[in-house]
Design an enzyme around this catalytic site. Structure first.
Site, PDB file in Angstrom:
ATOM      1  N   LYS A  11       9.933  12.324 -57.106  1.00 58.27           N
ATOM      2  CA  LYS A  11      10.804  13.505 -57.156  1.00 58.27           C
ATOM      3  C   LYS A  11      11.912  13.367 -58.209  1.00 58.27           C
ATOM      4  O   LYS A  11      12.174  12.264 -58.714  1.00 58.27           O
ATOM      5  CB  LYS A  11      11.408  13.728 -55.761  1.00 58.27           C
ATOM      6  CG  LYS A  11      10.366  14.125 -54.696  1.00 58.27           C
ATOM      7  CD  LYS A  11      11.051  14.376 -53.354  1.00 58.27           C
ATOM      8  CE  LYS A  11      10.063  14.858 -52.307  1.00 58.27           C
ATOM      9  NZ  LYS A  11      10.749  15.149 -51.006  1.00 58.27           N
ATOM     10  N   TYR A  51       5.635  23.937 -51.049  1.00 55.03           N
ATOM     11  CA  TYR A  51       6.407  23.765 -49.814  1.00 55.03           C
ATOM     12  C   TYR A  51       6.392  25.022 -48.935  1.00 55.03           C
ATOM     13  O   TYR A  51       7.299  25.210 -48.109  1.00 55.03           O
ATOM     14  CB  TYR A  51       7.844  23.355 -50.151  1.00 55.03           C
ATOM     15  CG  TYR A  51       7.997  21.878 -50.464  1.00 55.03           C
ATOM     16  CD1 TYR A  51       7.662  20.909 -49.524  1.00 55.03           C
ATOM     17  CD2 TYR A  51       8.501  21.447 -51.689  1.00 55.03           C
ATOM     18  CE1 TYR A  51       7.814  19.555 -49.784  1.00 55.03           C
ATOM     19  CE2 TYR A  51       8.654  20.089 -51.971  1.00 55.03           C
ATOM     20  CZ  TYR A  51       8.306  19.151 -51.004  1.00 55.03           C
ATOM     21  OH  TYR A  51       8.469  17.817 -51.262  1.00 55.03           O
ATOM     22  N   PHE A  59      16.620  24.688 -45.343  1.00 53.16           N
ATOM     23  CA  PHE A  59      16.758  23.897 -46.574  1.00 53.16           C
ATOM     24  C   PHE A  59      15.780  24.318 -47.667  1.00 53.16           C
ATOM     25  O   PHE A  59      15.754  23.718 -48.739  1.00 53.16           O
ATOM     26  CB  PHE A  59      16.607  22.400 -46.275  1.00 53.16           C
ATOM     27  CG  PHE A  59      15.294  22.029 -45.610  1.00 53.16           C
ATOM     28  CD1 PHE A  59      14.134  21.869 -46.358  1.00 53.16           C
ATOM     29  CD2 PHE A  59      15.226  21.825 -44.240  1.00 53.16           C
ATOM     30  CE1 PHE A  59      12.930  21.522 -45.753  1.00 53.16           C
ATOM     31  CE2 PHE A  59      14.025  21.489 -43.619  1.00 53.16           C
ATOM     32  CZ  PHE A  59      12.872  21.337 -44.393  1.00 53.16           C
ATOM     33  N   ARG A  87       2.461   6.825 -46.446  1.00 51.21           N
ATOM     34  CA  ARG A  87       3.577   7.246 -45.582  1.00 51.21           C
ATOM     35  C   ARG A  87       4.387   6.016 -45.153  1.00 51.21           C
ATOM     36  O   ARG A  87       5.614   6.074 -45.034  1.00 51.21           O
ATOM     37  CB  ARG A  87       3.054   7.983 -44.342  1.00 51.21           C
ATOM     38  CG  ARG A  87       2.331   9.285 -44.628  1.00 51.21           C
ATOM     39  CD  ARG A  87       3.208  10.407 -45.088  1.00 51.21           C
ATOM     40  NE  ARG A  87       4.288  10.712 -44.202  1.00 51.21           N
ATOM     41  CZ  ARG A  87       5.111  11.769 -44.362  1.00 51.21           C
ATOM     42  NH1 ARG A  87       4.948  12.596 -45.391  1.00 51.21           N
ATOM     43  NH2 ARG A  87       6.097  11.995 -43.530  1.00 51.21           N
ATOM     44  N   THR A  93      11.638  10.251 -43.655  1.00 49.89           N
ATOM     45  CA  THR A  93      12.191  11.333 -44.488  1.00 49.89           C
ATOM     46  C   THR A  93      13.674  11.110 -44.776  1.00 49.89           C
ATOM     47  O   THR A  93      14.130  11.264 -45.916  1.00 49.89           O
ATOM     48  CB  THR A  93      12.014  12.697 -43.755  1.00 49.89           C
ATOM     49  OG1 THR A  93      10.653  12.818 -43.343  1.00 49.89           O
ATOM     50  CG2 THR A  93      12.404  13.852 -44.649  1.00 49.89           C
ATOM     51  N   ARG A 104      11.993   4.890 -49.731  1.00 52.38           N
ATOM     52  CA  ARG A 104      13.153   5.728 -49.421  1.00 52.38           C
ATOM     53  C   ARG A 104      14.361   4.898 -49.015  1.00 52.38           C
ATOM     54  O   ARG A 104      15.500   5.244 -49.334  1.00 52.38           O
ATOM     55  CB  ARG A 104      12.767   6.749 -48.352  1.00 52.38           C
ATOM     56  CG  ARG A 104      11.937   7.891 -48.964  1.00 52.38           C
ATOM     57  CD  ARG A 104      11.307   8.757 -47.929  1.00 52.38           C
ATOM     58  NE  ARG A 104      10.822  10.031 -48.458  1.00 52.38           N
ATOM     59  CZ  ARG A 104      10.059  10.881 -47.774  1.00 52.38           C
ATOM     60  NH1 ARG A 104       9.704  10.581 -46.531  1.00 52.38           N
ATOM     61  NH2 ARG A 104       9.660  12.013 -48.312  1.00 52.38           N
ATOM     62  N   ASN A 114      15.023  12.521 -51.643  1.00 50.84           N
ATOM     63  CA  ASN A 114      14.478  11.307 -51.040  1.00 50.84           C
ATOM     64  C   ASN A 114      13.319  10.688 -51.825  1.00 50.84           C
ATOM     65  O   ASN A 114      12.444  10.035 -51.266  1.00 50.84           O
ATOM     66  CB  ASN A 114      14.116  11.553 -49.570  1.00 50.84           C
ATOM     67  CG  ASN A 114      13.092  12.652 -49.411  1.00 50.84           C
ATOM     68  OD1 ASN A 114      12.601  13.193 -50.398  1.00 50.84           O
ATOM     69  ND2 ASN A 114      12.745  12.979 -48.182  1.00 50.84           N
ATOM     70  N   HIS A 117       7.319  12.275 -52.357  1.00 51.89           N
ATOM     71  CA  HIS A 117       6.528  13.057 -51.402  1.00 51.89           C
ATOM     72  C   HIS A 117       5.221  12.316 -51.170  1.00 51.89           C
ATOM     73  O   HIS A 117       4.684  11.703 -52.093  1.00 51.89           O
ATOM     74  CB  HIS A 117       6.206  14.452 -51.971  1.00 51.89           C
ATOM     75  CG  HIS A 117       5.114  15.138 -51.199  1.00 51.89           C
ATOM     76  ND1 HIS A 117       5.359  15.842 -50.047  1.00 51.89           N
ATOM     77  CD2 HIS A 117       3.763  15.175 -51.382  1.00 51.89           C
ATOM     78  CE1 HIS A 117       4.211  16.293 -49.564  1.00 51.89           C
ATOM     79  NE2 HIS A 117       3.219  15.901 -50.350  1.00 51.89           N
ATOM     80  N   GLU A 128      -3.328  19.596 -51.670  1.00 52.36           N
ATOM     81  CA  GLU A 128      -2.237  19.302 -52.613  1.00 52.36           C
ATOM     82  C   GLU A 128      -2.782  18.742 -53.930  1.00 52.36           C
ATOM     83  O   GLU A 128      -2.301  19.100 -55.009  1.00 52.36           O
ATOM     84  CB  GLU A 128      -1.258  18.322 -51.956  1.00 52.36           C
ATOM     85  CG  GLU A 128      -0.490  18.960 -50.799  1.00 52.36           C
ATOM     86  CD  GLU A 128       0.346  17.990 -49.979  1.00 52.36           C
ATOM     87  OE1 GLU A 128       0.964  18.447 -49.003  1.00 52.36           O
ATOM     88  OE2 GLU A 128       0.380  16.779 -50.301  1.00 52.36           O
TER      89      GLU A 128
END
Ligand code: UDP
Length: 140
Positions: A11, A51, A59, A87, A93, A104, A114, A117, A128
């Site tokens: 990100k 998203y 948010f 993950r 998150t 993270r 963060n 993704h 995706e």
């Protein structure tokens, strides 16, 4: 568990701080193979589509603004149990809840900014991946 593919994004908070290589080192150390990768400037439409599941959340606007604020690196990761493995290496998150050693925990700035993704299921991973990569761009 069979070899799987998952979708990942480095990100803007991470690309801004020149952490692409540091994030990739964590992914590779976890046994994930980067089988496709490109740096893109996400458009507002791409971010809103990506998203869409969060469109009713408070948010959402901020998230779209953040994701389009600087380049991102979109990736396809491959490996045994890749969705769950990614993950795990990403961490929770909210970085304040992320386990030691996770991406993270080490790099994220906040629950919004963060750093990464990662798809939450094999089914979403396929959707995706198809949003950002043509089949011939993925070289396993
Ligand atoms: N997010 C946010 N505020 C929140 C929850 C989520 O800004 O309270 C952002 C954050 O960037 C997160 C993304 O929305 O990574 C997607 O949220 P999700 O719950 O799917 O978390 P993830 O799967 O990324 O851990």
């Amino acid at each position: 568990m069979a070899v799987q593919r998952t979708f990942s994004i480095i990100k803007p908070d991470a690309t801004n701080r020149n952490l692409t290589g540091a994030v990739n080192a964590k992914l590779e150390a976890a046994g994930l193979r980067i089988v496709a990768q490109k740096r893109i400037q996400m458009t507002q439409k791409q971010a809103e589509t990506f998203y869409a599941v969060h469109s009713a959340r408070p948010f959402f606007g901020e998230l779209v603004e953040f994701m389009t604020s600087a380049p991102v690196v979109v990736q396809v990761l491959e490996g045994e149990d890749a969705v769950a493995k990614n993950r795990e290496v990403m961490g929770a998150t909210n970085p304040s809840e992320a386990a030691e050693g996770t991406i993270r925990k080490e790099f994220a700035l906040s629950i919004g900014e963060n750093s990464v993704h990662g798809s939450d299921s094999a089914e979403n991973a396929a959707i995706e991946i198809a949003q950002f990569f043509a089949g011939n761009e993925i070289v396993g």
